[in-house]
Write a protein that holds these residues in place. Structure first.
Motif, PDB file in Angstrom:
ATOM      1  N   GLY A  18       0.836  -1.465  -0.061  1.00  0.00           N
ATOM      2  CA  GLY A  18       0.057  -0.113  -0.016  1.00  0.00           C
ATOM      3  C   GLY A  18       0.811   1.248  -0.044  1.00  0.00           C
ATOM      4  O   GLY A  18       1.705   1.308  -0.801  1.00  0.00           O
ATOM      5  N   GLU A  19       0.673   2.090   1.036  1.00  0.00           N
ATOM      6  CA  GLU A  19       1.120   3.654   1.109  1.00  0.00           C
ATOM      7  C   GLU A  19       2.624   3.168   2.075  1.00  0.00           C
ATOM      8  O   GLU A  19       3.176   4.219   2.442  1.00  0.00           O
ATOM      9  CB  GLU A  19       0.464   4.471   1.483  1.00  0.00           C
ATOM     10  CG  GLU A  19      -0.470   4.752   0.419  1.00  0.00           C
ATOM     11  CD  GLU A  19      -1.597   5.862   0.591  1.00  0.00           C
ATOM     12  OE1 GLU A  19      -1.387   6.310   1.867  1.00  0.00           O
ATOM     13  OE2 GLU A  19      -2.283   6.363  -0.194  1.00  0.00           O
ATOM     14  N   MET A  20       2.718   1.931   2.645  1.00  0.00           N
ATOM     15  CA  MET A  20       3.778   1.751   3.561  1.00  0.00           C
ATOM     16  C   MET A  20       4.732   0.946   3.271  1.00  0.00           C
ATOM     17  O   MET A  20       4.672   0.047   2.357  1.00  0.00           O
ATOM     18  CB  MET A  20       2.994   1.431   5.051  1.00  0.00           C
ATOM     19  CG  MET A  20       2.198   2.498   5.684  1.00  0.00           C
ATOM     20  SD  MET A  20       1.084   1.381   6.830  1.00  0.00           S
ATOM     21  CE  MET A  20       0.053   0.593   5.874  1.00  0.00           C
ATOM     22  N   VAL A  21       6.099   1.148   3.842  1.00  0.00           N
ATOM     23  CA  VAL A  21       7.055   0.381   3.435  1.00  0.00           C
ATOM     24  C   VAL A  21       7.482  -0.627   4.968  1.00  0.00           C
ATOM     25  O   VAL A  21       7.450   0.013   6.069  1.00  0.00           O
ATOM     26  CB  VAL A  21       8.264   1.185   3.091  1.00  0.00           C
ATOM     27  CG1 VAL A  21       9.465   0.152   2.960  1.00  0.00           C
ATOM     28  CG2 VAL A  21       8.007   1.943   1.936  1.00  0.00           C
ATOM     29  N   PHE A  22       8.103  -1.613   4.657  1.00  0.00           N
ATOM     30  CA  PHE A  22       8.210  -2.595   5.620  1.00  0.00           C
ATOM     31  C   PHE A  22       9.431  -3.413   5.722  1.00  0.00           C
ATOM     32  O   PHE A  22       9.641  -3.980   4.308  1.00  0.00           O
ATOM     33  CB  PHE A  22       6.979  -3.748   5.926  1.00  0.00           C
ATOM     34  CG  PHE A  22       5.824  -3.221   6.452  1.00  0.00           C
ATOM     35  CD1 PHE A  22       5.427  -3.091   7.706  1.00  0.00           C
ATOM     36  CD2 PHE A  22       4.738  -2.777   5.321  1.00  0.00           C
ATOM     37  CE1 PHE A  22       4.037  -2.555   8.021  1.00  0.00           C
ATOM     38  CE2 PHE A  22       3.784  -2.175   5.525  1.00  0.00           C
ATOM     39  CZ  PHE A  22       3.365  -2.136   7.055  1.00  0.00           C
ATOM     40  N   SER A  23      10.437  -3.304   6.430  1.00  0.00           N
ATOM     41  CA  SER A  23      11.613  -4.013   6.353  1.00  0.00           C
ATOM     42  C   SER A  23      11.211  -5.483   7.150  1.00  0.00           C
ATOM     43  O   SER A  23      10.425  -5.578   7.581  1.00  0.00           O
ATOM     44  CB  SER A  23      12.796  -3.333   6.975  1.00  0.00           C
ATOM     45  OG  SER A  23      12.457  -3.227   8.565  1.00  0.00           O
ATOM     46  N   LEU A  24      12.278  -6.355   7.035  1.00  0.00           N
ATOM     47  CA  LEU A  24      12.137  -7.769   7.570  1.00  0.00           C
ATOM     48  C   LEU A  24      12.182  -7.422   9.093  1.00  0.00           C
ATOM     49  O   LEU A  24      11.242  -8.066   9.768  1.00  0.00           O
ATOM     50  CB  LEU A  24      13.395  -8.269   7.361  1.00  0.00           C
ATOM     51  CG  LEU A  24      13.665  -8.864   5.969  1.00  0.00           C
ATOM     52  CD1 LEU A  24      14.816  -9.406   5.492  1.00  0.00           C
ATOM     53  CD2 LEU A  24      12.518  -9.987   5.536  1.00  0.00           C
ATOM     54  N   GLU A  25      13.008  -6.513   9.821  1.00  0.00           N
ATOM     55  CA  GLU A  25      12.901  -6.373  11.204  1.00  0.00           C
ATOM     56  C   GLU A  25      11.411  -5.819  11.251  1.00  0.00           C
ATOM     57  O   GLU A  25      11.006  -5.914  12.650  1.00  0.00           O
ATOM     58  CB  GLU A  25      13.882  -5.338  11.610  1.00  0.00           C
ATOM     59  CG  GLU A  25      15.465  -6.080  11.625  1.00  0.00           C
ATOM     60  CD  GLU A  25      16.055  -5.676  12.773  1.00  0.00           C
ATOM     61  OE1 GLU A  25      15.945  -4.626  13.641  1.00  0.00           O
ATOM     62  OE2 GLU A  25      17.274  -6.120  13.251  1.00  0.00           O
ATOM     63  N   ASP A  26      10.875  -4.873  10.631  1.00  0.00           N
ATOM     64  CA  ASP A  26       9.693  -4.476  10.957  1.00  0.00           C
ATOM     65  C   ASP A  26       8.486  -5.542  11.152  1.00  0.00           C
ATOM     66  O   ASP A  26       7.882  -5.563  11.849  1.00  0.00           O
ATOM     67  CB  ASP A  26       9.318  -3.260   9.876  1.00  0.00           C
ATOM     68  CG  ASP A  26      10.026  -2.008   9.795  1.00  0.00           C
ATOM     69  OD1 ASP A  26      10.544  -1.605  10.781  1.00  0.00           O
ATOM     70  OD2 ASP A  26       9.989  -1.492   8.579  1.00  0.00           O
ATOM     71  N   ILE A  27       8.717  -6.490  10.083  1.00  0.00           N
ATOM     72  CA  ILE A  27       7.806  -7.659  10.280  1.00  0.00           C
ATOM     73  C   ILE A  27       7.965  -8.601  11.399  1.00  0.00           C
ATOM     74  O   ILE A  27       6.923  -8.750  12.142  1.00  0.00           O
ATOM     75  CB  ILE A  27       7.757  -8.203   8.882  1.00  0.00           C
ATOM     76  CG1 ILE A  27       7.439  -7.445   7.801  1.00  0.00           C
ATOM     77  CG2 ILE A  27       7.000  -9.657   8.912  1.00  0.00           C
ATOM     78  CD1 ILE A  27       7.656  -8.169   6.308  1.00  0.00           C
ATOM     79  N   GLU A  28       9.328  -8.686  11.715  1.00  0.00           N
ATOM     80  CA  GLU A  28       9.568  -9.588  12.628  1.00  0.00           C
ATOM     81  C   GLU A  28       9.402  -9.102  14.179  1.00  0.00           C
ATOM     82  O   GLU A  28       8.626  -9.764  15.087  1.00  0.00           O
ATOM     83  CB  GLU A  28      11.019 -10.081  12.826  1.00  0.00           C
ATOM     84  CG  GLU A  28      11.391 -11.188  13.635  1.00  0.00           C
ATOM     85  CD  GLU A  28      12.767 -11.562  13.895  1.00  0.00           C
ATOM     86  OE1 GLU A  28      13.108 -12.557  14.535  1.00  0.00           O
ATOM     87  OE2 GLU A  28      13.757 -11.134  12.987  1.00  0.00           O
ATOM     88  N   HIS A  29       9.839  -7.950  14.322  1.00  0.00           N
ATOM     89  CA  HIS A  29       9.408  -7.602  15.828  1.00  0.00           C
ATOM     90  C   HIS A  29       8.580  -6.396  15.928  1.00  0.00           C
ATOM     91  O   HIS A  29       7.714  -6.421  16.798  1.00  0.00           O
ATOM     92  CB  HIS A  29      10.977  -6.839  16.250  1.00  0.00           C
ATOM     93  CG  HIS A  29      12.251  -7.553  15.983  1.00  0.00           C
ATOM     94  ND1 HIS A  29      12.289  -8.529  16.478  1.00  0.00           N
ATOM     95  CD2 HIS A  29      13.301  -7.296  15.157  1.00  0.00           C
ATOM     96  CE1 HIS A  29      13.425  -9.103  16.520  1.00  0.00           C
ATOM     97  NE2 HIS A  29      14.150  -8.456  15.421  1.00  0.00           N
ATOM     98  N   GLY A  30       8.216  -5.661  14.843  1.00  0.00           N
ATOM     99  CA  GLY A  30       7.101  -4.722  14.892  1.00  0.00           C
ATOM    100  C   GLY A  30       5.898  -5.351  14.763  1.00  0.00           C
ATOM    101  O   GLY A  30       4.889  -4.952  15.538  1.00  0.00           O
ATOM    102  N   ILE A  31       5.560  -6.270  14.145  1.00  0.00           N
ATOM    103  CA  ILE A  31       4.170  -6.894  13.830  1.00  0.00           C
ATOM    104  C   ILE A  31       4.257  -8.439  14.405  1.00  0.00           C
ATOM    105  O   ILE A  31       3.409  -8.571  15.484  1.00  0.00           O
ATOM    106  CB  ILE A  31       3.995  -6.874  12.244  1.00  0.00           C
ATOM    107  CG1 ILE A  31       3.993  -5.506  11.703  1.00  0.00           C
ATOM    108  CG2 ILE A  31       2.890  -7.942  12.100  1.00  0.00           C
ATOM    109  CD1 ILE A  31       3.676  -5.759  10.133  1.00  0.00           C
ATOM    110  N   LEU A  32       5.005  -9.316  14.044  1.00  0.00           N
ATOM    111  CA  LEU A  32       4.684 -10.422  14.592  1.00  0.00           C
ATOM    112  C   LEU A  32       5.330 -10.845  16.161  1.00  0.00           C
ATOM    113  O   LEU A  32       4.566 -11.728  16.941  1.00  0.00           O
ATOM    114  CB  LEU A  32       5.634 -11.820  13.807  1.00  0.00           C
ATOM    115  CG  LEU A  32       5.089 -11.677  12.447  1.00  0.00           C
ATOM    116  CD1 LEU A  32       6.311 -12.698  11.331  1.00  0.00           C
ATOM    117  CD2 LEU A  32       3.748 -12.449  12.077  1.00  0.00           C
TER     118      LEU A  32
END
Length: 934
Positions: free
Chosen positions: A782-796
């Motif tokens: 969408g309009e957002m950008v996610f790094s691998l660390e964003d996904i692992e730590h910020g989300i999961l």
């Protein structure tokens, strides 16, 4: 309206009379020529009737079929072999095995002709073109692929006769002889169709777009056809007699059949692409022939389309090959996978899994009927002449009762290739694979009949011992890869004992060669497989010496005999084509590419005019021998071509290294491109994961036991993946409502992003080659950008603090934090290991089965070496993730051990951890960042 005409003049009247006279004389001349032609046709037919008593060459035949049965059609337009309703059913036409009694269905010119045959491009639709003095006629033959259950006996075959130039008298002879010419057969015409009765039962209906008449046991007709005229025939087995038949319906079926074969041939389930150069057409023909021999919907494969075609003319080595041999699995998998087809081999492995679960590894037979029949009683049909007098004619195969220990190695090798190519072996499959390895440990010391099914006694065949070693070697690899429970120490011990014994007793010092079995000095071409299966390296002096000995004693210009020794049957057979393809594989591995290509081209000439191979070849008579067409030979050809082309192109190039620019560059948003506005969020993640799985399988290097990520960047499969990844630009993450859907989506996305980054950055061995890999590799959603660390730590992990940071990944005002998942499921850590040997056998994480899939991930990770227990010292060594993320699993070390315990396969380990969790001392292993740990 009345029109007045002027009276005709005398000259006009004479002109009209002259025209009438001329037309009359022309008509008389035409009748005279027709009578002459009929007399000529009658004389020619008499002459041809004498020729018809001669057997045609095996290589004269083409094949059509529909994955349930096949028909063999000669250059004279005669169907001389057809079994209905299935390939292993009794024959309806068997002139191939008895030219007088067997029965046939021929369409050919009634006058003198010559002919050529070819397939319609990239299909199994056969065209035979006849050239006569007066014109050119073409016969097109095909069997529609009809979806249905295994017990559906309805079958149909179409034939189209058409004149494409001039005029031709077309002759049709229909002479059915059901049940291998044993049944009482009668013919009847009804409503313009011919009804064939077998022992009083209606079995076959022959329809035609022209009128046909019948004799006592044949249907014969002659039509004088001009350019553009055609005649359609339809043969229906268990057909409703009232079913209508028309040229329009027949033509529609032809178009559907052409489309089916072309779509199957171009289908790619693996992403593999290899430029086959001048060999492309021959390889396509081999693939289409293999597909004809598959038996749907069961998933088995017939070794050949025929029975009792001799290995030597006039000899007794005449076997029924219309059954499925277990050893076909591994080579079939390798050949079809290399061409982009996977579903057929997956189906075959599932079929074998069913057999083992039903009967156990100890009762596994070397072959079965196409539906899994265990009893294949051999029977001799003494009333049939046999091909060129080669008797006996046999149906069934007593070799099904033989013991052949090599089959266990072939099954395990196929299973490992499945794991290599699609990245998974589930726990259910493992239970039957483990049973096979346990059985091999207890029985490898026994004698058997060997790969060639020798009927002269039991021996310690070297190839059988080698394949027992293969079974255990592959079993050990799979067990360690996924952490599956197994008696690894016993398997290792047995594998070592097998190798030691083969190197001692299977090696002949005088000949400086491995030998057929322990009790002989005879050579055997199956020994060429020793390096191919990885028992010894190709460069090993014993392997090279054996290769030279085989070429010296068993070769005629590269055409190899299987062996030269008494095997309990009268001597005499041709060279065995598959063995020569094994020789080519050895030459390629030894970098003897010119010699390998020269031999490949020489062997290619052993195929017939249509590109079809038999089992054996008589170079003295330039004659195909044995059952035809033979699956194994086509498999050998495909594999040899693939290996040669890969070697010629040097596909295994020097590993690509990360450039300095990539190492020092800033952030990388990898999913660039224009999105598909119709794509759905959750489905896009699944498609990405499936696409990446295909990519990993396509570039699995079986010789080196690793995924060659560095070779992926220029491939079509990778370009397709990148295109798919751009669909995420148009996604709305708020559409993911349920927790399970959210977790599945982000795990799938994380895993594919890791590999995407590895490929794009040219990583060779470890992500540690690229500084800040996990923060720099990013996707736009969408309009957002996610790094691998964003996904692992910020989300999961619910926006928990990463181990190397003092702060959470997302700040309080970061709108991405709205997608954080809390509370965290610790098993997610086990699922984020997609690029290593601890990768769980999960193709795609799904909302529906997420709990089970995460449990499998935990078992795979923990039993694959992430926990080591030392009972003597009371210590437990854990993966370093339990140090980095200890709080995710529990507050104390005791909590962590008790969390781990239920995932252990070994019951003793499980109880030990549960009972002593509070007493054990914990240490942590260095984390292995390598991409491949196979």
């Amino acid at each position: 309206m009345i029109t007045a005409h002027a009276p005709l003049s005398r000259s006009s009247t004479c002109a009209i009379n002259e025209k009438k006279a001329s037309a009359f004389l022309s008509h008389l001349f035409t009748l005279y020529r027709l009578m002459q032609m009929r007399q000529y046709f009658a004389a020619q037919k008499h002459a041809l009737s004498q020729i018809e008593t001669m057997y045609k060459k095996i290589s004269d035949y083409g094949i059509i079929g529909n994955q349930k049965s096949v028909a063999l059609i000669a250059l004279d337009g005669s169907i001389d072999w057809l079994c209905l309703p299935y390939i292993d059913s009794p024959s309806v036409f068997a002139a191939l095995l008895d030219e007088k009694r067997g029965g046939f269905f021929r369409i050919s010119p009634a006058q003198e002709w010559d002919s050529v045959a070819s397939y319609m491009h990239n299909t199994n639709v056969l065209m035979t073109t006849f050239r006569t003095r007066t014109g050119i006629m073409r016969v097109t033959d095909f069997m529609p692929v009809i979806p249905g259950e295994a017990g559906d006996e309805y079958q149909e075959l179409y034939r189209l006769c058409e004149v494409v130039k001039g005029e031709v008298a077309a002759e049709m002879v229909f002479y059915p002889r059901p049940d291998y010419a044993r049944a009482k057969t009668s013919l009847e015409t009804l409503k313009g169709k011919v009804l064939v009765r077998e022992d009083g039962k209606d079995v076959i209906v022959l329809s035609c777009t022209r009128d046909i008449g019948i004799g006592s046991d044949t249907v014969e007709a002659v039509w004088n056809l001009s350019e553009g005229e055609e005649v359609w025939f339809h043969l229906g087995y268990h057909q409703d007699f009232s079913e209508s038949f028309s040229a329009e319906k027949a033509d529609l079926s032809l178009q559907e059949t052409l489309s089916y074969w072309r779509q199957w041939l171009k289908k790619s389930e693996t992403g593999r692409t290899v430029d086959l150069y001048i060999y492309q057409d021959m390889v396509n023909r081999s693939a289409l022939t293999l597909k004809l021999l598959f038996f749907n919907p069961v998933g088995t494969i017939a070794a050949a389309a025929t029975t009792s075609l001799p290995e030597a003319i006039g000899g007794v080595r005449n076997w029924d090959y219309r059954h499925t041999w277990i050893r076909d699995t591994s080579l079939t998998l390798q050949a079809l996978f290399g061409l982009g087809h996977l579903s057929e081999t997956e189906g075959y492995l599932r079929w074998i899994e069913t057999l083992v679960s039903q009967h156990g590894a100890d009762r596994l037979q070397i072959m079965y009927g196409l539906r899994g029949e265990e009893i294949l009683t051999e029977e001799e049909l003494s009333h049939l002449d046999g091909y060129k007098g080669s008797r006996p004619v046999r149906i069934g195969n007593d070799a099904s009762n033989q013991k052949q220990l090599d089959i266990y190695g072939e099954i395990m090798d196929a299973a490992l290739k499945i794991s290599d190519y699609i990245g998974k072996i589930d726990s259910k499959t493992w239970s039957f694979l483990r049973a096979i390895c346990d059985y091999v440990c207890g029985h490898w010391k026994e004698k058997d009949n060997g790969i060639w099914e020798i009927r002269g006694g039991l021996y310690h065949f070297v190839y059988s011992k080698v394949m027992c070693w293969v079974a255990l070697d592959r079993g050990l690899t799979i067990a360690r890869r996924y952490g599956f429970p197994a008696d690894l120490k016993r398997w290792e011990k047995s594998a070592g004992e097998i190798k030691e014994e083969v190197l001692e007793k299977g090696w002949n010092k005088e000949k400086q060669s491995f030998v057929q079995h322990y009790e002989t000095d005879v050579l055997d071409s199956s020994l060429l497989l020793i390096p191919i299966v990885g028992f010894l390296p190709y460069e090993d002096r014993r392997v090279v010496s054996t290769l030279e000995s085989i070429r010296r004693e068993l070769s005629h210009e590269g055409f190899l005999y299987r062996y030269m020794t008494d095997d309990g049957l009268p001597a005499g057979e041709g060279t065995f084509l598959l063995c020569s393809f094994w020789l080519i594989t050895n030459l390629i591995a030894l970098n003897e590419l010119e010699e390998a290509e020269m031999l490949l081209n020489r062997l290619g000439k052993a195929a017939n005019h249509l590109g079809l191979f038999s089992e054996e070849y008589d170079f003295s008579w330039n004659e195909a021998l044995g059952n035809f067409p033979q699956a194994f030979t086509h498999i050998g050809y495909i594999n040899s071509v693939m290996e040669l082309c890969q070697a010629r192109e040097k596909i295994l190039v020097e590993d690509k290294k990360s450039s300095l620019g990539a190492l020092l560059a800033g952030d990388l948003i990898l999913n660039k491109g224009k999105p598909d506005e119709r794509a759905e969020l959750e489905e896009s993640a699944k498609r990405l994961k499936k696409s990446m799985n295909i990519l990993r399988g396509a570039f699995f290097d079986t010789k080196r036991g690793r995924v060659a990520y560095e070779r992926m960047a220029g491939s079509n499969a990778y370009r397709e993946y990148v295109k798919l990844s751009s669909d995420l630009h148009s996604m709305d993450l708020s559409l993911l409502k349920r927790r399970e859907a959210q977790i599945a989506f982000w795990i799938n996305l994380y895993n594919v992003m890791v590999i995407h980054g590895v490929i794009e950055l040219g990583v060779k061995d470890s992500v540690k080659e690229v500084r800040n890999f996990f923060t720099r590799v990013k996707y736009r959603i969408g309009e957002m950008v996610f790094s691998l660390e964003d996904i692992e730590h910020g989300i999961l992990r619910g926006n928990k603090r990463p181990p190397h940071s003092l702060f959470p990944r997302f700040k309080w005002n970061d709108r991405r934090s709205a997608f954080s998942i809390s509370p965290m499921d610790p098993r997610i850590h086990f699922a984020l290991v997609c690029a290593s040997s601890s990768c769980p056998p999960i193709e795609v994480y799904t909302e529906e089965d997420l709990d089970q899939e995460l449990s499998i991930a935990g078992k795979t990770f923990l039993n694959g070496g992430s926990i080591l227990i030392d009972r003597e010292t009371g210590r437990v060594s854990l993966s370093r993730i339990f140090k980095w993320y200890g709080g995710d699993f529990g507050q104390t070390g005791t909590d962590i051990l008790r969390y781990i315990a239920p995932y252990m396969y070994d019951e003793e380990d499980k109880r030990y951890l549960e009972e002593r969790a509070d007493k054990l001392k914990i240490s942590y292993q260095d984390y292995d960042w390598r991409l491949n740990k196979y």
